[in-house]
Write an enzyme that holds these catalytic residues in place. Structure first.
Site, PDB file in Angstrom:
ATOM      1  N   ASP A   4      16.293 -75.547 -30.678  1.00  0.00           N
ATOM      2  CA  ASP A   4      16.725 -74.735 -29.556  1.00  0.00           C
ATOM      3  C   ASP A   4      18.091 -75.288 -29.126  1.00  0.00           C
ATOM      4  O   ASP A   4      18.518 -76.350 -29.611  1.00  0.00           O
ATOM      5  CB  ASP A   4      15.690 -74.843 -28.427  1.00  0.00           C
ATOM      6  N   ASP A  24      19.697 -74.898 -25.366  1.00  0.00           N
ATOM      7  CA  ASP A  24      19.758 -75.373 -23.984  1.00  0.00           C
ATOM      8  C   ASP A  24      18.719 -76.459 -23.716  1.00  0.00           C
ATOM      9  O   ASP A  24      17.530 -76.273 -23.960  1.00  0.00           O
ATOM     10  CB  ASP A  24      19.533 -74.206 -23.017  1.00  0.00           C
ATOM     11  N   LYS A  39      13.686 -65.346  -8.411  1.00  0.00           N
ATOM     12  CA  LYS A  39      13.677 -65.468  -9.873  1.00  0.00           C
ATOM     13  C   LYS A  39      14.681 -64.521 -10.509  1.00  0.00           C
ATOM     14  O   LYS A  39      15.476 -64.906 -11.372  1.00  0.00           O
ATOM     15  CB  LYS A  39      12.267 -65.198 -10.403  1.00  0.00           C
TER      16      LYS A  39
END
Length: 496
Positions: free
Chosen positions: A64, A66, A216
């Site tokens: 991945d 980040d 969010k």
């Protein structure tokens, strides 16, 4: 059953004997010269095994981006918080007054749950028990008696926390609690609690679930803005890791294949990887897939791969029948990745920071080996290695043993001494909790149990570490062995 009677003098003499063995504080208090040797330090660059993993079997390393290859400075948290806060005002028309709310960097830890019905942020252990003292409404803890009134029990029903057949990630499931399990969610939690506190102080009525969704969505919708700001000043937000290129070089020399699957857009990844590794960063990777939309990348089967045109910064409509080194792809599925490369099962080791969206599906559905990058380990291990912490943790263990062994005795003053021990134990447990984080304690454990976050991490990750380059401390044919954990019924036979 009759309870044994013991003269009251026995209990104080026993505590003196145990405490003298445990720590230097005991020596001062009871005048003993013997002390118990404190545990060795934990290696901050260690790789920790949940499952046996032989690197000789691993031919393909996947990553991945980040918080796995790219780790961010605290300035990233401030940026996301400020962008999300301003978006609440501009898009959702929240009161202008929240524009004065500043980010509290040490307030939350990842892995907490938010109760979207009650508007509470709380910490659960691996048995779904609430850890008292870690339930917050806004910026203030909720008293234990109120927590019990609200939940009727210290243990949360599993249906309240987990939807049926939900093991890997958040989705359309309507659970009453949402876990915030990645590092990007830490500033989100800070904003959520700050706005809640503002509403409470100003007597503004609000719906906890609406507030959660607005916060969010505000933070997530700001990610493109964040990408643009980081690209313009990458050194302001990205931690340099001088060892990352050396790690890639070593994997290539060992003839390992490498791939990158990330949700981030190419221009953002490109600038970051050039900063971390150099302009030739793509030469190290056999496959690069951006905007993968994990966890859908790992769960869907029919989403086509697309080629990204770096020059025109657009997606092409060509059919992808093979994966070429040097090309950039987006979207797609893990099925296509496996079918076009032949990379399958235990020969693949994939690294990510999110136990669910990065690691759960690939290990449960595809048999990949997995590694978790947990940045908080740096702080947690530093705390574990502090002599004062070791002293307190050792004495807590011994004190708990004393209480357990003597709780059934009866006699003059025995209960008084037991009450003193219990009071000291409670004080010690809170001291140990606060050294990790004043509000919520350790990411990995409650007072004595692993956290809910730890439970999922240990289930879905074969190994975990603070940074990917910790692997440089080990050869590419090293085998990681998990320690033989002591089960409760084995404890006495192992430790006398």
């Amino acid at each position: 059953m009759l309870r044994p009677t013991v003269p009251s003098a026995i209990v104080p003499s026993t505590v003196a004997k145990y405490r003298a063995k445990t720590c230097s504080r005991a020596t001062r208090r009871y005048g003993r010269s013997t002390t118990k040797k404190l545990p060795q330090d934990v290696n901050p660059k260690g790789v920790f095994a949940c499952n046996e993993l032989d690197l000789k079997e691993v031919q393909v390393y996947g990553f991945d981006y980040d918080y796995t290859l790219a780790c961010y400075k605290p300035s990233m948290d401030y940026l996301l918080y400020n962008l999300g806060r301003d978006m609440l005002i501009q898009k959702y028309k929240y009161p202008e007054g929240i524009g004065n709310l500043e980010y509290k960097k040490d307030f939350a830890v990842r892995g907490l749950h938010y109760d979207i019905e009650k508007g509470l942020l709380l910490k659960l252990d691996s048995f779904l028990q609430i850890q008292f003292g870690t339930v917050y409404r806004g910026l203030h803890p909720v008293p234990d008696d109120e927590v019990l009134r609200l939940y009727k029990n210290r243990i949360i029903p599993i249906a309240y926390v987990e939807a049926p057949n939900k093991h890997s990630h958040d989705g359309p499931h309507r659970t009453k609690m949402v876990q915030l399990a990645d590092l990007f969610s830490v500033p989100e939690m800070g904003l959520l609690c700050n706005v809640t506190e503002y509403f409470l102080r100003n007597h503004i009525d609000y719906h906890p679930e609406i507030l959660f969704r607005d916060v969010k969505n505000s933070v997530q919708s700001c990610h493109p803005i964040m990408h643009g700001m980081v690209v313009q000043n990458v050194s302001e937000y990205l931690e340099q890791n001088q060892d990352l290129k050396r790690f890639f070089v070593r994997l290539k020399k060992a003839n390992k294949k490498m791939f990158l699957v990330t949700n981030s857009p190419f221009h953002f990844v490109d600038i970051g990887m050039k900063f971390l590794v150099g302009d030739d960063w793509k030469d190290y990777f056999d496959v690069v897939i951006v905007q993968a939309r994990k966890p859908k990348f790992f769960t869907e089967e029919s989403r086509p791969l697309r080629i990204y045109d770096e020059v025109n910064k657009t997606q092409l409509w060509d059919r992808v029948t093979k994966l070429d080194k040097g090309a950039i792809y987006l979207e797609g599925t893990v099925k296509q990745l496996q079918d076009m490369t032949g990379w399958r099962g235990h020969q693949v080791l994939y690294f990510g920071d999110h136990p669910y969206s990065d690691l759960a599906d690939v290990t449960l559905e595809h048999g990949w080996r997995t590694g978790a990058i947990i940045k908080e380990l740096t702080h947690e291990i530093s705390t574990l290695n502090n002599p004062k912490f070791k002293e307190n943790a050792n004495w807590l263990q011994m004190l708990t043993g004393l209480i357990e062994e003597h709780q059934d005795y009866e006699g003059p003053d025995v209960q008084t001494v037991l009450d003193e021990w219990i009071k000291e134990r409670d004080k010690l447990r809170n001291e140990i909790k606060r050294v990790f984080n004043e509000q919520f304690g350790s990411v990995f454990r409650t007072y004595h149990n692993p956290t809910y976050f730890s439970r999922r991490l240990f289930r879905f990750a074969d190994i975990y570490m603070s940074t990917i380059t910790n692997l440089l401390e080990y050869s590419t044919h090293h085998t990681f062995y998990p320690r033989r954990g002591v089960m409760p019924h084995e404890y006495t036979s192992y430790f006398v």
